[in-house]
Design a protein around this motif. Structure first.
Motif, PDB file in Angstrom:
ATOM      1  N   GLN A   3     -10.544  -6.636  -3.615  1.00 30.60           N
ATOM      2  CA  GLN A   3      -9.478  -6.349  -2.658  1.00 30.60           C
ATOM      3  C   GLN A   3      -8.525  -5.275  -3.184  1.00 30.60           C
ATOM      4  N   ASN A   4      -8.273  -5.259  -4.496  1.00 28.08           N
ATOM      5  CA  ASN A   4      -7.454  -4.194  -5.069  1.00 28.08           C
ATOM      6  C   ASN A   4      -8.160  -2.845  -4.956  1.00 28.08           C
ATOM      7  N   GLU A   5      -9.475  -2.861  -5.170  1.00 30.37           N
ATOM      8  CA  GLU A   5     -10.237  -1.626  -5.065  1.00 30.37           C
ATOM      9  C   GLU A   5     -10.231  -1.100  -3.625  1.00 30.37           C
ATOM     10  N   LYS A   6     -10.316  -1.988  -2.645  1.00 22.40           N
ATOM     11  CA  LYS A   6     -10.291  -1.567  -1.244  1.00 22.40           C
ATOM     12  C   LYS A   6      -8.980  -0.872  -0.904  1.00 22.40           C
ATOM     13  N   HIS A   7      -7.890  -1.322  -1.506  1.00 28.08           N
ATOM     14  CA  HIS A   7      -6.584  -0.719  -1.239  1.00 28.08           C
ATOM     15  C   HIS A   7      -6.226   0.338  -2.280  1.00 28.08           C
ATOM     16  N   GLN A   8      -7.220   0.748  -3.084  1.00 31.11           N
ATOM     17  CA  GLN A   8      -7.054   1.809  -4.078  1.00 31.11           C
ATOM     18  C   GLN A   8      -5.896   1.514  -5.017  1.00 31.11           C
ATOM     19  N   THR A   9      -5.884   0.269  -5.515  1.00 32.70           N
ATOM     20  CA  THR A   9      -4.841  -0.172  -6.441  1.00 32.70           C
ATOM     21  C   THR A   9      -5.487  -0.631  -7.740  1.00 32.70           C
ATOM     22  N   ILE A  10      -5.018  -0.106  -8.855  1.00 27.59           N
ATOM     23  CA  ILE A  10      -5.500  -0.520 -10.173  1.00 27.59           C
ATOM     24  C   ILE A  10      -4.312  -1.103 -10.935  1.00 27.59           C
ATOM     25  N   PRO A  11      -4.245  -2.414 -11.140  1.00 27.13           N
ATOM     26  CA  PRO A  11      -3.099  -3.010 -11.837  1.00 27.13           C
ATOM     27  C   PRO A  11      -3.068  -2.592 -13.310  1.00 27.13           C
ATOM     28  N   GLU A  12      -1.895  -2.766 -13.904  1.00 24.78           N
ATOM     29  CA  GLU A  12      -1.727  -2.512 -15.324  1.00 24.78           C
ATOM     30  C   GLU A  12      -1.760  -3.815 -16.100  1.00 24.78           C
ATOM     31  N   GLY A  13      -2.103  -3.734 -17.367  1.00 26.28           N
ATOM     32  CA  GLY A  13      -2.128  -4.921 -18.204  1.00 26.28           C
ATOM     33  C   GLY A  13      -2.711  -4.626 -19.569  1.00 26.28           C
ATOM     34  N   TYR A  14      -2.235  -5.369 -20.567  1.00 26.18           N
ATOM     35  CA  TYR A  14      -2.802  -5.261 -21.904  1.00 26.18           C
ATOM     36  C   TYR A  14      -4.167  -5.949 -21.920  1.00 26.18           C
ATOM     37  N   GLU A  15      -5.184  -5.244 -22.380  1.00 22.71           N
ATOM     38  CA  GLU A  15      -6.541  -5.778 -22.410  1.00 22.71           C
ATOM     39  C   GLU A  15      -6.693  -6.718 -23.607  1.00 22.71           C
ATOM     40  N   ILE A  16      -6.821  -8.000 -23.334  1.00 29.18           N
ATOM     41  CA  ILE A  16      -6.880  -9.032 -24.370  1.00 29.18           C
ATOM     42  C   ILE A  16      -8.279  -9.642 -24.392  1.00 29.18           C
ATOM     43  N   ILE A  17      -8.889  -9.717 -25.565  1.00 33.04           N
ATOM     44  CA  ILE A  17     -10.240 -10.248 -25.729  1.00 33.04           C
ATOM     45  C   ILE A  17     -10.158 -11.563 -26.498  1.00 33.04           C
ATOM     46  N   THR A  18     -10.844 -12.588 -25.988  1.00 36.64           N
ATOM     47  CA  THR A  18     -10.906 -13.886 -26.659  1.00 36.64           C
ATOM     48  C   THR A  18     -12.358 -14.216 -26.977  1.00 36.64           C
TER      49      THR A  18
END
Length: 457
Positions: A240-255
């Motif tokens: 749904q974010n891609e459909k509205h051309q929106t890319i959120p921000e966030g720190y990429e955390i790996i577990t």
């Protein structure tokens, strides 16, 4: 001095190669990664590359489930007929209509105090009936839809504290491109090691620094929050974010999760700082990532996307609809043909304009396009939809009737249709029941293990 390549990481100092003298001042020093950290990072890169290769075309299935045209044509309206989108939702509702009806089995008497307490905790703290009695059913509905679409859905139970300081388990759904199981495993549900990618906002990092929960390195979080969060990886962006051309921000955390009994490790993908060491408190040393697979594929570890069986037929449906729409649009705005008008152009029929018609027998008429395919559009698409329903099964009375081969409305026909639905959905329902049972069992065990040290029942 950091740990060697295969030694377990039990403290934050094990993650870094501290061969130089250092005096910590509340922030992390500039150190190289220890061999154990370098091995884990290389392992994550390998797992991610293999998994993203398997899911490279899953975005096409997501488009079909969202009623979008997969293959767009430049000269067509590009509007999907939406059969697959409706089919996925109806089948998911049929499968989870009686879920979550749960039964807890303990060594205590169900009618005694401990038995009643166990049921109450399962219902209120694990399923979450206190706030929304339909919450878990909605979660399972979404998981069945995703498993039907891409073959599997990954879920991780997470212990969270609410504003009233009470602790509950939440149903944390993971994006299918943010879960990286071990490549060599035959069934993803039995993966001994899994990497999970999440994204933390700047506010969430600030909240962790403020509350200082157990297991987090606050100094590393302070160093992390000094930088601005980047955009999420494109493969992690929700549909749904891609459909509205929106890319959120966030720190990429790996577990990193493992069934070895070693602590779970969480690190930042950009700076590679170790952020959290989480002890595996499960008595059976299971990891918390659970996979819902409706139909197993014996030739690869992920489940079989049922949409892949009807991919071509949905493309045909969309092509038929868009071609018919183009012809119908031409008939609404037809080409005008003039016979014997003797004019050099189209006459101006605006009010008050003089039009000279030298030939009294001249005429202008619209040119309509009616092909045999256009006239039989309804029958062709209905037959194709019926073939789609036959391929995936699990059709209820309304779906079967819309496809042109429903049962009769007599008592015998209704009984036969009910039996058909029971047979075709039985396999999916058993898969959901097993998945939900495993989820509740792990979440209930984790809830008691995490709170037994600090809470009193």
């Amino acid at each position: 001095m950091g740990k060697s390549e295969f030694e377990p990481v039990t403290s934050f100092d094990d993650w870094y190669d501290r061969r130089r003298e250092d005096h910590r001042t509340g922030a992390l020093g500039d150190f190289a990664l220890a061999p154990c950290a370098s091995r884990l990072w290389s392992q994550f890169e390998k797992y991610k590359t293999e998994h993203l290769g398997r899911t490279a075309n899953f975005h096409k299935y997501e488009k079909m489930a969202s009623a979008e045209v997969v293959t767009k044509k430049a000269d067509l309206p590009n509007v999907s007929s939406g059969e697959v989108a409706g089919m996925v939702r109806r089948i998911a509702r049929n499968v989870v209509q009686h879920t979550p009806n749960v039964e807890i089995v303990t060594k205590f008497d169900d009618d005694k105090q401990k038995g009643i307490l166990a049921k109450e905790i399962l219902r209120t703290k694990i399923i979450g009936d206190t706030l929304n009695s339909n919450q878990m059913q909605q979660n399972l509905f979404a998981s069945v839809m995703m498993a039907f679409t891409v073959g599997f859905d990954a879920v991780c139970p997470v212990l969270v504290q609410r504003a009233d300081r009470s602790w509950v388990m939440e149903y944390d759904v993971l994006h299918y491109n943010d879960v990286f199981p071990e490549p060599g495993v035959k069934d993803v549900r039995k993966a001994p090691e899994v990497f999970v990618r999440r994204y933390l906002t700047k506010g969430e990092v600030a909240q962790l620094i403020r509350t200082q929960p157990r297991g987090w390195d606050v100094s590393a979080l302070r160093a992390l929050i000094q930088t601005n969060p980047p955009s999420q990886q494109r493969e992690s962006v929700a549909k749904q974010n891609e459909k509205h051309q929106t890319i959120p921000e966030g720190y990429e955390i790996i577990t990193w999760y493992s069934i070895s009994g070693d602590p779970f490790l969480t690190f930042d993908a950009r700076t590679k700082m170790l952020l959290r060491i989480e002890q595996n408190v499960d008595p059976l040393k299971r990891h918390p990532v659970h996979f819902l697979i409706l139909e197993r594929d014996p030739l690869q570890p992920l489940g079989l996307p049922q949409i892949s069986l009807i991919y071509g037929r949905q493309e045909f449906q969309d092509l038929m609809l868009n071609g018919a729409m183009k012809l119908w649009y031409r008939n609404i705005n037809p080409t005008m043909l003039g016979y014997g008008t003797g004019l050099n152009g189209v006459p101006n029929l605006s009010p008050g304009k003089y039009v000279n018609i030298p030939n009294p027998n001249a005429k202008i008429e619209p040119f309509e396009v009616n092909t045999q395919t256009l006239l039989q559009y309804g029958a062709i698409t209905q037959q194709n939809e019926g073939s789609m329903i036959n391929l995936v099964g699990a059709a209820d009375q309304q779906m079967a009737a819309s496809a042109g081969h429903g049962m009769s409305a007599t008592p015998q026909g209704v009984e036969a249709q009910t039996q058909l639905v029971d047979i075709t959905t039985n396999n999916y329902q058993k898969a959901v029941e097993f998945f939900f049972s495993q989820y509740c069992s792990y979440a209930l065990t984790l809830y008691f293990q995490e709170l037994k040290g600090g809470e009193k029942v």
